[in-house]
Design a protein around this motif. Structure first.
Motif, PDB file in Angstrom:
ATOM      1  N   GLU A   3      35.857  45.365  35.738  1.00  0.00           N
ATOM      2  CA  GLU A   3      36.092  45.681  34.335  1.00  0.00           C
ATOM      3  C   GLU A   3      37.395  45.022  33.870  1.00  0.00           C
ATOM      4  O   GLU A   3      38.422  45.125  34.526  1.00  0.00           O
ATOM      5  CB  GLU A   3      36.191  47.194  34.178  1.00  0.00           C
ATOM      6  CG  GLU A   3      35.949  47.656  32.760  1.00  0.00           C
ATOM      7  CD  GLU A   3      35.974  49.169  32.662  1.00  0.00           C
ATOM      8  OE1 GLU A   3      36.774  49.670  31.874  1.00  0.00           O
ATOM      9  OE2 GLU A   3      35.206  49.820  33.400  1.00  0.00           O
ATOM     10  N   THR A   5      40.778  44.579  31.995  1.00  0.00           N
ATOM     11  CA  THR A   5      41.752  45.564  31.537  1.00  0.00           C
ATOM     12  C   THR A   5      42.636  45.019  30.442  1.00  0.00           C
ATOM     13  O   THR A   5      43.389  45.743  29.820  1.00  0.00           O
ATOM     14  CB  THR A   5      42.640  46.030  32.706  1.00  0.00           C
ATOM     15  OG1 THR A   5      43.146  44.862  33.357  1.00  0.00           O
ATOM     16  CG2 THR A   5      41.863  46.870  33.690  1.00  0.00           C
ATOM     17  N   GLY A   6      42.576  43.732  30.183  1.00  0.00           N
ATOM     18  CA  GLY A   6      43.395  43.138  29.128  1.00  0.00           C
ATOM     19  C   GLY A   6      42.881  41.760  28.822  1.00  0.00           C
ATOM     20  O   GLY A   6      41.944  41.285  29.454  1.00  0.00           O
ATOM     21  N   GLU A  47      33.341  41.793  26.126  1.00  0.00           N
ATOM     22  CA  GLU A  47      34.800  41.650  26.234  1.00  0.00           C
ATOM     23  C   GLU A  47      35.459  41.876  24.879  1.00  0.00           C
ATOM     24  O   GLU A  47      36.485  42.561  24.770  1.00  0.00           O
ATOM     25  CB  GLU A  47      35.162  40.232  26.704  1.00  0.00           C
ATOM     26  CG  GLU A  47      34.968  39.982  28.185  1.00  0.00           C
ATOM     27  CD  GLU A  47      35.025  38.484  28.522  1.00  0.00           C
ATOM     28  OE1 GLU A  47      35.153  38.185  29.705  1.00  0.00           O
ATOM     29  OE2 GLU A  47      34.938  37.632  27.599  1.00  0.00           O
ATOM     30  N   GLN A  50      35.345  45.563  23.980  1.00  0.00           N
ATOM     31  CA  GLN A  50      36.168  46.383  24.870  1.00  0.00           C
ATOM     32  C   GLN A  50      37.660  46.221  24.546  1.00  0.00           C
ATOM     33  O   GLN A  50      38.396  47.208  24.459  1.00  0.00           O
ATOM     34  CB  GLN A  50      35.877  45.949  26.300  1.00  0.00           C
ATOM     35  CG  GLN A  50      36.465  46.834  27.347  1.00  0.00           C
ATOM     36  CD  GLN A  50      36.202  46.268  28.735  1.00  0.00           C
ATOM     37  OE1 GLN A  50      35.847  45.090  28.879  1.00  0.00           O
ATOM     38  NE2 GLN A  50      36.393  47.089  29.736  1.00  0.00           N
ATOM     39  N   ALA A  54      40.270  49.071  22.671  1.00  0.00           N
ATOM     40  CA  ALA A  54      41.527  49.497  23.292  1.00  0.00           C
ATOM     41  C   ALA A  54      42.649  49.653  22.260  1.00  0.00           C
ATOM     42  O   ALA A  54      43.637  50.347  22.506  1.00  0.00           O
ATOM     43  CB  ALA A  54      41.937  48.503  24.376  1.00  0.00           C
TER      44      ALA A  54
END
Ligand SMILES: [Zn+2]
Ligand SMILES: [Zn+2]
Length: 294
Positions: A3, A5-6, A47, A50, A54
């Motif tokens: 996954e 994360t940034g 992507e 996601q 965030a």
């Protein structure tokens, strides 16, 4: 696949999250901007969603504006709850298609795809671009294609997504002419608004939506700074037009929906709005213009 994360190391970092959810009202997720940023891989829809989530950017209007991209935009919107689509033939693409005899069929295909999917909420981007298209013959074809898109949006009841570059007066002329004739679609969006306070006033009079991109964060964008406070709170939208028009302080790097908070914060400053209230307005406006996401 692990996954993410940034953002990828060569992309701008995540900004501070917004206090309330907003939606990116105009994006090209699958487009590469090879000229300006060198070869980079376009983000996948997952992507993009996601990373955007965030920082509280919870939805995206994906715009397909070439023969190659329209079916892909519809498929992307069908496959992802966070994405709806706008489809059309870009004003700079229209003269090229006309030259090869393909414009009419392309417009038929736009209408067929839009009529066939409830996830298609906008028609466009369409409009006039006198910056990249320089000849009168090309302008005439742009106008013809623009009017055809207006007709499709009106008949199917979808938002009209307008691209206006160096053509404010001409875009206005066509809109007012159509308004006096068969009428305009209920929702009209000036995507990547590039006008001044006067054009913002005209848009407000007619109830048209004004959508600000990262350009409003540029220090030399005085016209946009003056226009931002004039747009009524129920007609303002925010967008990236990613991968283009990356907001300050990341100008020149690749844009994506997760950078929307930089533009929203600048808009709140310019308008003297409370940030959370502006987010709520932007969110409500995007849903009113393009329908519910899920
Ligand atoms: Zn555009
Ligand atoms: Zn665009």
């Amino acid at each position: 696949m692990p996954e993410a994360t940034g953002p990828a190391p060569n992309h701008p970092p995540l900004p501070d999250p917004l206090p309330r959810p907003v939606i990116d009202a105009h994006c090209h997720i699958d487009m590469r901007d090879g000229d300006r940023h060198g070869a980079h891989d376009a983000q996948t829809p997952d992507e993009s969603l996601q990373l955007a989530a965030a920082v509280n950017v919870t939805g995206i209007v994906q715009v397909g504006c070439s023969i190659r991209d329209i079916a892909a935009a519809v498929a992307m919107a069908e496959a992802h709850e966070g994405i709806v689509a706008a489809i059309g033939i870009h004003p700079n693409e229209a003269p090229r298609l006309a030259a090869s005899g393909e414009l009419e069929a392309a417009l038929v295909e736009v209408e067929r795809l839009a009529a066939g999917s409830q996830r298609v909420r906008g028609i466009g981007e369409t409009g006039l671009d006198r910056y990249r298209t320089r000849d009168a013959e090309g302008w005439a074809i742009q106008e013809q294609a623009f009017r055809a898109h207006i007709d499709i949006a009106r008949r199917l009841g979808r938002a009209l997504v307008i691209h206006d570059r160096d053509a404010h007066d001409e875009v206005l002329r066509v809109l007012l002419d159509e308004a006096a004739g068969a009428g305009l679609p209920q929702v009209v969006q000036f995507h990547c608004f590039s006008g001044d306070a006067a054009l913002a006033r005209v848009a407000a009079e007619h109830g048209w939506y004004v959508s600000f991109a990262g350009t409003v964060t540029f220090t030399n964008a005085r016209d946009l700074h003056e226009a931002a406070p004039i747009v009524p709170r129920d007609r303002i939208l925010v967008e990236t037009d990613a991968p283009y028009l990356t907001p300050t302080p990341h100008r020149g790097r690749v844009n994506a929906s997760y950078l929307v908070p930089l533009t929203v914060r600048r808009l709140a400053e310019l308008r003297g709005d409370d940030l959370a209230t502006l987010c709520d307005d932007l969110h409500a406006n995007t849903i009113r213009a393009f329908g519910d996401w899920v």
